[in-house]
Design a protein around this motif. Structure first.
Motif, PDB file in Angstrom:
ATOM      1  N   VAL A  63     -54.446 -59.490 -14.131  1.00 43.64           N
ATOM      2  CA  VAL A  63     -55.408 -58.376 -14.184  1.00 43.64           C
ATOM      3  C   VAL A  63     -55.545 -57.663 -12.841  1.00 43.64           C
ATOM      4  CG1 VAL A  63     -56.724 -59.481 -16.048  1.00 43.64           C
ATOM      5  CG2 VAL A  63     -57.450 -59.808 -13.676  1.00 43.64           C
ATOM      6  N   HIS A  64     -54.730 -58.035 -11.845  1.00 39.35           N
ATOM      7  CA  HIS A  64     -54.951 -57.489 -10.502  1.00 39.35           C
ATOM      8  C   HIS A  64     -53.651 -57.454  -9.687  1.00 39.35           C
ATOM      9  CE1 HIS A  64     -58.040 -57.332  -6.960  1.00 39.35           C
ATOM     10  NE2 HIS A  64     -56.957 -56.634  -6.672  1.00 39.35           N
ATOM     11  N   THR A  65     -52.903 -56.340  -9.819  1.00 34.89           N
ATOM     12  CA  THR A  65     -51.642 -56.181  -9.095  1.00 34.89           C
ATOM     13  C   THR A  65     -51.631 -54.818  -8.394  1.00 34.89           C
ATOM     14  OG1 THR A  65     -50.386 -57.497 -10.710  1.00 34.89           O
ATOM     15  CG2 THR A  65     -49.131 -55.963  -9.389  1.00 34.89           C
ATOM     16  N   ASP A 155     -62.001 -49.317  -8.151  1.00 33.02           N
ATOM     17  CA  ASP A 155     -61.667 -48.713  -6.853  1.00 33.02           C
ATOM     18  C   ASP A 155     -61.071 -49.776  -5.940  1.00 33.02           C
ATOM     19  OD1 ASP A 155     -62.417 -46.172  -7.493  1.00 33.02           O
ATOM     20  OD2 ASP A 155     -64.104 -46.029  -6.093  1.00 33.02           O
ATOM     21  N   ASP A 156     -60.559 -50.859  -6.510  1.00 38.78           N
ATOM     22  CA  ASP A 156     -60.183 -52.034  -5.720  1.00 38.78           C
ATOM     23  C   ASP A 156     -59.444 -51.675  -4.436  1.00 38.78           C
ATOM     24  OD1 ASP A 156     -59.972 -54.939  -5.310  1.00 38.78           O
ATOM     25  OD2 ASP A 156     -57.855 -54.439  -5.312  1.00 38.78           O
ATOM     26  N   GLY A 157     -59.789 -52.433  -3.405  1.00 40.74           N
ATOM     27  CA  GLY A 157     -59.399 -52.123  -2.041  1.00 40.74           C
ATOM     28  C   GLY A 157     -60.624 -51.563  -1.327  1.00 40.74           C
ATOM     29  N   MET A 158     -61.444 -50.863  -2.123  1.00 38.53           N
ATOM     30  CA  MET A 158     -62.685 -50.285  -1.612  1.00 38.53           C
ATOM     31  C   MET A 158     -63.835 -50.696  -2.534  1.00 38.53           C
ATOM     32  SD  MET A 158     -61.642 -48.446   0.872  1.00 38.53           S
ATOM     33  CE  MET A 158     -62.701 -47.069   1.270  1.00 38.53           C
ATOM     34  N   LEU A 182     -64.675 -55.006  -9.927  1.00 35.43           N
ATOM     35  CA  LEU A 182     -65.373 -54.679  -8.678  1.00 35.43           C
ATOM     36  C   LEU A 182     -64.836 -55.460  -7.483  1.00 35.43           C
ATOM     37  CD1 LEU A 182     -68.970 -54.629 -10.160  1.00 35.43           C
ATOM     38  CD2 LEU A 182     -67.560 -52.659  -9.545  1.00 35.43           C
ATOM     39  N   HIS A 183     -64.486 -54.717  -6.447  1.00 30.55           N
ATOM     40  CA  HIS A 183     -64.131 -55.298  -5.147  1.00 30.55           C
ATOM     41  C   HIS A 183     -65.451 -55.389  -4.380  1.00 30.55           C
ATOM     42  CE1 HIS A 183     -61.692 -55.328  -1.257  1.00 30.55           C
ATOM     43  NE2 HIS A 183     -62.882 -54.937  -0.836  1.00 30.55           N
ATOM     44  N   GLU A 184     -65.938 -56.610  -4.200  1.00 30.18           N
ATOM     45  CA  GLU A 184     -67.296 -56.811  -3.678  1.00 30.18           C
ATOM     46  C   GLU A 184     -67.286 -56.967  -2.167  1.00 30.18           C
ATOM     47  OE1 GLU A 184     -69.003 -55.826  -5.848  1.00 30.18           O
ATOM     48  OE2 GLU A 184     -69.580 -57.209  -7.430  1.00 30.18           O
ATOM     49  N   ALA A 235     -63.689 -59.018  -9.036  1.00 27.38           N
ATOM     50  CA  ALA A 235     -62.349 -59.338  -8.548  1.00 27.38           C
ATOM     51  C   ALA A 235     -62.430 -60.402  -7.448  1.00 27.38           C
ATOM     52  CB  ALA A 235     -61.672 -58.077  -8.000  1.00 27.38           C
ATOM     53  N   HIS A 236     -61.331 -61.088  -7.249  1.00 25.73           N
ATOM     54  CA  HIS A 236     -61.108 -62.046  -6.153  1.00 25.73           C
ATOM     55  C   HIS A 236     -62.366 -62.662  -5.515  1.00 25.73           C
ATOM     56  CE1 HIS A 236     -61.717 -58.304  -4.010  1.00 25.73           C
ATOM     57  NE2 HIS A 236     -60.475 -57.905  -4.121  1.00 25.73           N
ATOM     58  N   LEU A 237     -63.071 -63.459  -6.314  1.00 21.77           N
ATOM     59  CA  LEU A 237     -64.241 -64.209  -5.826  1.00 21.77           C
ATOM     60  C   LEU A 237     -63.765 -65.215  -4.766  1.00 21.77           C
ATOM     61  CD1 LEU A 237     -66.968 -63.780  -7.275  1.00 21.77           C
ATOM     62  CD2 LEU A 237     -66.581 -65.928  -8.452  1.00 21.77           C
ATOM     63  N   MET A 281     -56.111 -61.144   4.520  1.00 23.84           N
ATOM     64  CA  MET A 281     -56.381 -60.347   3.333  1.00 23.84           C
ATOM     65  C   MET A 281     -57.884 -60.126   3.219  1.00 23.84           C
ATOM     66  SD  MET A 281     -56.272 -63.734   2.578  1.00 23.84           S
ATOM     67  CE  MET A 281     -54.583 -64.157   2.272  1.00 23.84           C
ATOM     68  N   ASN A 282     -58.279 -59.298   2.239  1.00 26.16           N
ATOM     69  CA  ASN A 282     -59.675 -58.933   2.077  1.00 26.16           C
ATOM     70  C   ASN A 282     -60.084 -59.089   0.613  1.00 26.16           C
ATOM     71  OD1 ASN A 282     -62.191 -57.926   2.531  1.00 26.16           O
ATOM     72  ND2 ASN A 282     -61.575 -55.785   2.602  1.00 26.16           N
ATOM     73  N   PRO A 283     -61.001 -60.015   0.251  1.00 24.51           N
ATOM     74  CA  PRO A 283     -61.721 -60.913   1.133  1.00 24.51           C
ATOM     75  C   PRO A 283     -60.791 -61.914   1.824  1.00 24.51           C
ATOM     76  CG  PRO A 283     -62.067 -61.531  -1.155  1.00 24.51           C
ATOM     77  CD  PRO A 283     -61.351 -60.225  -1.165  1.00 24.51           C
ATOM     78  N   THR A 308     -53.517 -62.362  -9.294  1.00 29.90           N
ATOM     79  CA  THR A 308     -52.718 -62.517  -8.066  1.00 29.90           C
ATOM     80  C   THR A 308     -53.236 -61.698  -6.895  1.00 29.90           C
ATOM     81  OG1 THR A 308     -51.177 -60.680  -8.481  1.00 29.90           O
ATOM     82  CG2 THR A 308     -50.633 -62.836  -9.463  1.00 29.90           C
ATOM     83  N   ASP A 309     -53.820 -60.514  -7.144  1.00 31.10           N
ATOM     84  CA  ASP A 309     -54.073 -59.530  -6.071  1.00 31.10           C
ATOM     85  C   ASP A 309     -52.793 -59.316  -5.259  1.00 31.10           C
ATOM     86  OD1 ASP A 309     -55.255 -57.665  -4.460  1.00 31.10           O
ATOM     87  OD2 ASP A 309     -56.587 -59.051  -3.415  1.00 31.10           O
ATOM     88  N   HIS A 310     -51.657 -59.299  -5.978  1.00 38.04           N
ATOM     89  CA  HIS A 310     -50.344 -59.027  -5.354  1.00 38.04           C
ATOM     90  C   HIS A 310     -50.447 -57.748  -4.533  1.00 38.04           C
ATOM     91  CE1 HIS A 310     -45.896 -58.868  -5.243  1.00 38.04           C
ATOM     92  NE2 HIS A 310     -45.993 -57.589  -5.535  1.00 38.04           N
TER      93      HIS A 310
HETATM   94 ZN    ZN Z   1     -59.844 -56.064  -3.599  1.00 36.62          ZN
END
Ligand code: ZN
Length: 457
Positions: A63-65, A155-158, A182-184, A235-237, A281-283, A308-310
């Motif tokens: 769900v996150h590439t 808006d992932d990344g932001m 959501l990118h928190e 996203a990416h907890l 990486m972020n987080p 993955t947040d590839h």
């Molecule tokens: Zn992110």
């Protein structure tokens, strides 16, 4: 296309609770039959693949590439990214909107889908921007994006800082039946930090990011979701606090799904000392206690999926030449000098992950922390549910989107052997156990290690 007949494997399907030896017949783009060993007698014209010792599972979905296309072909293209995905066992990946131009218009969505249609690999699921240009000021046209084929907004990344803008997005997306990821990050709390705050940041001489930069924004967005009566996907907890907030939010009736990445549940911040900006990486990578909390939350159901947040980056973006020799033994030179610390802070965030996600998740199975069934739920069933895809199941009539996994095949992650155009990974050189040996999309084999892996047995 000849029908495929997979024999001898253990079929695992969380949707139906199946975990047993099954023969599976694929015809066209669907699963034609699935039955106990020997029960099916297909026509002689089928291609039979003996997959004893393997698992046959509903195809993995990410769900996150970040595919970087349009805009950054030196990092990745739709073609290279979808091939890397197939090699990692993924049948579909959700492509984030932070391309150039940003995917905030049907034209960009159409371009992505058209390019993906030319590639025999994983499918591309477009993610549309929440705000135009990811600028956080003006809402994107959600209806138009949905009509063009977008299956999620992010808006992932932001982060989306404006609460009114986000509330509106949650309500409209809910009405459209699509999730918002959501990118928190509270940028006011990040204050130029580069890695997790603590001893490692201190010894390197770089500014730290407090865990509260994530959890405070999670806290705000859980309240927004409750007020809007709309679901959110986080996203990416990465922190203990965020996990506790998700648990508390659910007790208060919030509809939350959330994901964790293999790098966050495998590595802690000390990996930065070995891999430098390839572990930035972020987080950021957190403390051991956060890693343990993520693993527990994956096992107990708090975290719904592995993503993955590839995030492919070229060596220049990672400031590789300016930081050469600064990390990993025996070249430890800490604290970094002023110019190096600046280069480190300015280096792009992110690591590639499509080709290592499954083996790193399998490591949790080998350690006895996850059952195989739970792993497939985290990597296929639940992602399919979030994106409202037809896949994620393994029954007669379901799409022939299938991953064949050899859970015991041992291999070493080669430094230059990625199918991705980038190789910014903190896992190069690592010995891993298990991987995808074949990926089947719509009945067609798009990636296969056969007969190589069979011969190796
Ligand atoms: Zn992110």
């Amino acid at each position: 296309m000849k029908p495929l007949f997979l024999i001898g494997a253990v079929a695992i399907d969380p949707a139906s609770g199946l975990e047993a030896q099954r023969d599976i017949l694929l015809s066209g783009s669907t699963i034609a039959a699935i039955a106990p060993p020997g029960a099916l007698k297909p026509e002689p014209a089928v291609t039979t693949i003996d997959v004893r010792g393997c698992w046959v599972v509903p195809g993995l979905i990410d769900v996150h590439t970040h595919l970087r296309d349009p805009g950054f072909p030196q990092k990745e293209t739709i073609e290279s990214g979808l091939r890397a995905a197939a090699a990692g066992g993924f049948v579909a990946v959700a492509a984030m909107a932070n391309t150039d131009p940003v995917n905030d218009s049907p034209e960009v969505t159409n371009y992505m889908l058209a390019r993906a249609a030319q590639v025999k690999a994983a499918a591309l699921i477009p993610v549309g921007a929440v705000t135009r240009g990811l600028k956080g000021v003006e809402a994107a046209d959600y209806e138009k994006l949905a009509a063009a084929g977008v299956r999620m907004f992010s808006d992932d990344g932001m982060p989306v800082d404006d609460p009114a803008l986000l509330s509106n997005a949650l309500e409209v997306a809910h009405h459209l039946g699509l999730p918002v990821s959501l990118h928190e990050e509270d940028r006011g709390l990040v204050r130029g930090g580069a890695i997790n705050a603590g001893a490692v940041a201190q010894s390197l001489g770089v500014a730290g990011i407090a865990p509260a930069a994530e959890s405070e924004r999670v806290r705000r967005d859980l309240e927004l979701a409750l007020k809007a009566g709309a679901p959110i996907h986080i996203a990416h907890l990465s922190t203990r606090e965020s996990i506790e907030l998700v648990r508390a939010g659910r007790r208060h009736g919030a509809q939350i799904t959330c994901e964790a990445t293999p790098h966050h549940f495998t590595l802690d911040v000390r990996a930065v000392l070995d891999f430098g900006t390839d572990a930035k990486m972020n987080p950021p990578l957190r403390d051991t206690a956060d890693v343990d909390a993520l693993r527990d939350a994956l096992a107990d159901g708090t975290i719904d999926m592995i993503a993955t947040d590839h995030a492919p980056h070229d060596p220049e973006s990672k400031r590789a030449s300016e930081l050469a020799g600064c990390f990993g033994s025996p070249h430890k030179r800490w604290p970094l000098d002023e110019a190096q610390a600046r280069a480190f802070a300015a280096a792009a965030n992110g690591v590639i992950g499509l080709e290592t996600a499954l083996p790193l998740a399998l490591d949790l199975v080998h350690r006895g922390l996850l059952k195989p069934m739970r792993l497939i739920e985290l990597m296929s069933t639940n992602p399919a549910r979030l994106l409202k895809l037809e896949g994620g199941r393994l029954a007669q009539g379901d799409p022939a989107d299938i991953t064949i996994i050899d859970p015991n095949l041992e291999w070493t992650v080669p430094p230059a052997g990625f199918i991705s155009r980038s190789h910014n990974s903190p896992f190069t050189g690592r010995r891993l156990k298990g991987r995808a040996v074949a990926t089947i999309v719509k009945g067609e084999v798009v990636y296969s290690l056969f007969p190589h892996s069979r011969a190796a047995r």
